[in-house]
Design an enzyme around this catalytic site. Structure first.
Site, PDB file in Angstrom:
ATOM      1  N   ILE A 264       0.826  -1.235   0.000  1.00  0.00           N
ATOM      2  CA  ILE A 264       0.000   0.000   0.000  1.00  0.00           C
ATOM      3  C   ILE A 264       0.849   1.269   0.000  1.00  0.00           C
ATOM      4  O   ILE A 264       0.393   2.326  -0.432  1.00  0.00           O
ATOM      5  CB  ILE A 264      -0.982  -0.014   1.207  1.00  0.00           C
ATOM      6  CG1 ILE A 264      -2.086   1.047   1.013  1.00  0.00           C
ATOM      7  CG2 ILE A 264      -0.237   0.210   2.542  1.00  0.00           C
ATOM      8  CD1 ILE A 264      -3.260   0.908   1.929  1.00  0.00           C
TER       9      ILE A 264
ATOM     10  N   GLU B 241       7.045  -8.121 -17.644  1.00  0.00           N
ATOM     11  CA  GLU B 241       8.410  -8.665 -17.602  1.00  0.00           C
ATOM     12  C   GLU B 241       8.418 -10.171 -17.842  1.00  0.00           C
ATOM     13  O   GLU B 241       9.433 -10.749 -18.224  1.00  0.00           O
ATOM     14  CB  GLU B 241       9.066  -8.370 -16.253  1.00  0.00           C
ATOM     15  CG  GLU B 241       9.628  -6.973 -16.115  1.00  0.00           C
ATOM     16  CD  GLU B 241      10.857  -6.728 -16.983  1.00  0.00           C
ATOM     17  OE1 GLU B 241      11.828  -7.476 -16.856  1.00  0.00           O
ATOM     18  OE2 GLU B 241      10.823  -5.784 -17.792  1.00  0.00           O
TER      19      GLU B 241
ATOM     20  N   ARG C 171       5.514  -2.030   6.021  1.00  0.00           N
ATOM     21  CA  ARG C 171       6.720  -2.649   6.589  1.00  0.00           C
ATOM     22  C   ARG C 171       7.326  -1.719   7.619  1.00  0.00           C
ATOM     23  O   ARG C 171       7.336  -0.506   7.452  1.00  0.00           O
ATOM     24  CB  ARG C 171       7.753  -2.877   5.496  1.00  0.00           C
ATOM     25  CG  ARG C 171       7.309  -3.859   4.472  1.00  0.00           C
ATOM     26  CD  ARG C 171       8.450  -4.358   3.674  1.00  0.00           C
ATOM     27  NE  ARG C 171       9.059  -3.329   2.843  1.00  0.00           N
ATOM     28  CZ  ARG C 171      10.204  -3.504   2.209  1.00  0.00           C
ATOM     29  NH1 ARG C 171      10.860  -4.640   2.346  1.00  0.00           N
ATOM     30  NH2 ARG C 171      10.694  -2.558   1.432  1.00  0.00           N
TER      31      ARG C 171
ATOM     32  N   LYS D 164       8.308 -13.675 -10.455  1.00  0.00           N
ATOM     33  CA  LYS D 164       6.927 -13.333 -10.815  1.00  0.00           C
ATOM     34  C   LYS D 164       6.275 -14.436 -11.660  1.00  0.00           C
ATOM     35  O   LYS D 164       5.058 -14.572 -11.675  1.00  0.00           O
ATOM     36  CB  LYS D 164       6.891 -11.989 -11.554  1.00  0.00           C
ATOM     37  CG  LYS D 164       7.113 -10.775 -10.637  1.00  0.00           C
ATOM     38  CD  LYS D 164       5.846 -10.414  -9.875  1.00  0.00           C
ATOM     39  CE  LYS D 164       5.996  -9.093  -9.120  1.00  0.00           C
ATOM     40  NZ  LYS D 164       4.763  -8.692  -8.435  1.00  0.00           N
TER      41      LYS D 164
ATOM     42  N   TYR E 264      13.822 -11.168 -10.977  1.00  0.00           N
ATOM     43  CA  TYR E 264      12.493 -10.591 -10.689  1.00  0.00           C
ATOM     44  C   TYR E 264      11.428 -11.282 -11.534  1.00  0.00           C
ATOM     45  O   TYR E 264      10.403 -11.745 -11.024  1.00  0.00           O
ATOM     46  CB  TYR E 264      12.515  -9.084 -10.979  1.00  0.00           C
ATOM     47  CG  TYR E 264      11.145  -8.438 -11.042  1.00  0.00           C
ATOM     48  CD1 TYR E 264      10.438  -8.119  -9.884  1.00  0.00           C
ATOM     49  CD2 TYR E 264      10.541  -8.146 -12.275  1.00  0.00           C
ATOM     50  CE1 TYR E 264       9.179  -7.526  -9.951  1.00  0.00           C
ATOM     51  CE2 TYR E 264       9.290  -7.558 -12.347  1.00  0.00           C
ATOM     52  CZ  TYR E 264       8.612  -7.248 -11.177  1.00  0.00           C
ATOM     53  OH  TYR E 264       7.357  -6.673 -11.243  1.00  0.00           O
TER      54      TYR E 264
ATOM     55  N   THR F 214       3.184  -9.254 -14.342  1.00  0.00           N
ATOM     56  CA  THR F 214       3.917  -8.214 -15.055  1.00  0.00           C
ATOM     57  C   THR F 214       4.277  -8.584 -16.490  1.00  0.00           C
ATOM     58  O   THR F 214       4.519  -9.762 -16.802  1.00  0.00           O
ATOM     59  CB  THR F 214       5.226  -7.898 -14.287  1.00  0.00           C
ATOM     60  OG1 THR F 214       6.111  -7.175 -15.144  1.00  0.00           O
ATOM     61  CG2 THR F 214       5.956  -9.167 -13.831  1.00  0.00           C
TER      62      THR F 214
ATOM     63  N   ALA G 161       6.051  -6.177  -3.372  1.00  0.00           N
ATOM     64  CA  ALA G 161       7.113  -6.889  -4.093  1.00  0.00           C
ATOM     65  C   ALA G 161       8.426  -6.122  -4.022  1.00  0.00           C
ATOM     66  O   ALA G 161       8.424  -4.901  -3.834  1.00  0.00           O
ATOM     67  CB  ALA G 161       6.742  -7.067  -5.572  1.00  0.00           C
ATOM     68  N   GLN G 162       9.533  -6.851  -4.159  1.00  0.00           N
ATOM     69  CA  GLN G 162      10.799  -6.212  -4.514  1.00  0.00           C
ATOM     70  C   GLN G 162      10.639  -6.012  -6.013  1.00  0.00           C
ATOM     71  O   GLN G 162      10.793  -6.936  -6.806  1.00  0.00           O
ATOM     72  CB  GLN G 162      11.967  -7.146  -4.155  1.00  0.00           C
ATOM     73  CG  GLN G 162      13.360  -6.538  -4.243  1.00  0.00           C
ATOM     74  CD  GLN G 162      13.690  -5.927  -5.592  1.00  0.00           C
ATOM     75  OE1 GLN G 162      13.429  -4.716  -5.849  1.00  0.00           O
ATOM     76  NE2 GLN G 162      14.228  -6.714  -6.491  1.00  0.00           N
ATOM     77  N   SER G 163      10.338  -4.780  -6.418  1.00  0.00           N
ATOM     78  CA  SER G 163       9.808  -4.561  -7.766  1.00  0.00           C
ATOM     79  C   SER G 163      10.846  -4.039  -8.754  1.00  0.00           C
ATOM     80  O   SER G 163      10.498  -3.750  -9.896  1.00  0.00           O
ATOM     81  CB  SER G 163       8.627  -3.587  -7.695  1.00  0.00           C
ATOM     82  OG  SER G 163       9.107  -2.275  -7.446  1.00  0.00           O
TER      83      SER G 163
END
Ligand code: NAP
Ligand code: GDD
Length: 348
Positions: free
Chosen positions: A10, A133, A34, A159, A155, A131, A88-90
């Protein structure tokens, strides 16, 4: 009775727009944040500081996609009608530096959420932030829901697992779980290490005389860039269907990073002339001859995604969703926003 939604991520670009949209639609929103040593809620502060919204329509809980017990408790306690898994670690380039962490959060984090739903037996709808990606080394142009995947980064590989585990839990346990395969979407809230925002900030500072130039990586990469607030509306629509399914959200246009730079300077009345090739390529201001763009290898990726362009026909036909903001308008929105903010901050 008001619907309740639970949103991971969020505090990110999409999470902040989605929270606004859901509150506007009358939802009670529970967001997972977090613990951080510095403030990380700046994108939702305007909601967070409104005391009427906080405690009535918006509730924030500490949590992490790496912590299953936390996710289980959250699902049990909040009993959401809809869950949006945006956490996510985006960052694609960062995923090469922290591949295991990226897999833990982006892949296994999704599994943890799905298991929490399955184990509580809660009837809820689950949205997964998949994504473009996934298409990576693209197999066809444009890419749609049936285009085969070929991930090109830790990544994208993480995903890919998330995408398939969502489909598997849908088929195996009858969960309402849908993937939104979203092409790049940007905004004035985009993180400053993604290329569009790096350019909108960098170009604004150059034109205001605060910085001399920006260093970029691959100027030839092509992306299908849309406007984030429109894309979160698409996420919501994906969960309003009667059956779970996967959808591409895109604009259907593609542009190079180089074009983004050119348009960004144009927005502020400047023109760029390019010369040289590869790492020797530079961009100079036509008006002054000042070198303002150079290429630095440190921003190259071990494996690159050269071209993305999405076909959103299914979303248009099934959800009635269409992008509105065109490439030039997107560049203008981002550059004007940064230019004004930076000018004001520096009393210029
Ligand atoms: P973003 O701005 O980077 O936001 C990511 C969010 O995930 C932040 O709220 C972040 O928290 C949170 N997060 C990171 N690690 C976490 C963890 N271990 N546990 C819980 N939360 C964690 O990303 P975005 O652009 O809004 O994208 C949202 C989602 O869509 C991501 O899953 C991204 O991979 C996916 N996606 C994005 C695009 C795009 O073009 N924007 C396109 C396709 C898919 P902090 O604020 O504390 O860091
Ligand atoms: N970040 C960055 N910084 N990228 C650069 C730079 C630079 O200085 N110079 C060139 N690029 C190129 C990258 O090599 C890439 O080809 C392209 O610009 C876009 O990079 P990013 O803005 O970092 O985004 P991304 O496309 O890798 O990933 C974003 O979009 C995905 C959807 O396709 C992220 O939001 C992902 O989370 C998302 O899944």
């Amino acid at each position: 009775m008001k619907k309740t939604a639970l949103v991971s991520g969020i505090t990110g670009q999409d999470g902040s727009y989605l929270a606004e949209l859901l509150i506007e639609k009358g939802y009670i929103v529970h967001g997972i944040i977090r613990r951080s040593s510095s403030f990380n809620t700046f994108r939702i502060d305007h909601l967070y500081k409104d005391k009427d919204i906080l405690n009535e329509n918006l509730f924030l809980h500490y949590g992490d996609l790496n912590d299953s017990s936390n996710l289980n408790r959250m699902v049990e306690k909040v009993q959401p009608k809809e869950i949006y898994n945006l956490g996510a670690q985006s960052h694609v380039q960062v995923s090469f530096e922290v591949p295991e962490y990226t897999a833990e959060v982006d892949a296994i984090g999704t599994l943890r959420f799905l298991d929490a739903i399955k184990d509580t037996g809660l009837k809820t709808k689950f949205y997964q932030a998949s994504t473009s990606e996934l298409y990576g080394k693209v197999k066809e142009i444009p890419q749609n829901e049936d285009t085969p995947f070929h991930p090109r980064s830790p990544y994208a590989a993480a995903k890919l697992y998330a995408y398939w585990i969502v489909k598997n839990y849908r088929e195996a346990y009858n969960l309402f779980a849908s993937n939104g395969i979203l092409f790049n979407h940007e905004s004035e809230r985009r993180g400053k290490t993604f290329v569009t925002r790096k350019i909108s900030v960098g170009v604004s500072k150059i034109v205001l005389g605060i910085e001399k130039n920006i260093s970029l990586g691959n100027l030839d990469a092509k992306r299908d860039w849309g406007y984030a607030p429109e894309f979160v509306e698409g996420m919501w629509r994906i969960l309003q269907t009667s059956d779970p399914a996967d959808f591409v959200l895109a604009t259907g246009e593609t542009h190079t990073v180089r074009e983004f730079v050119e348009k960004a300077f144009n927005v502020l009345g400047e023109e760029i002339i390019w010369s040289g090739e590869g790492v020797s390529e530079i961009g100079v201001l036509k008006r002054t001859g000042q070198q303002v763009v150079n290429v630095n290898e440190r921003y190259f990726r071990p494996t690159e995604v050269d071209l993305l362009i999405g076909d959103y026909t299914k979303a248009k036909q099934t959800l009635g969703w269409e992008p509105k903001t065109k490439f030039e308008d997107l560049v203008s929105i981002m550059v004007m926003s940064d230019f004004k903010k930076i000018k004001q901050r520096n009393n210029l």
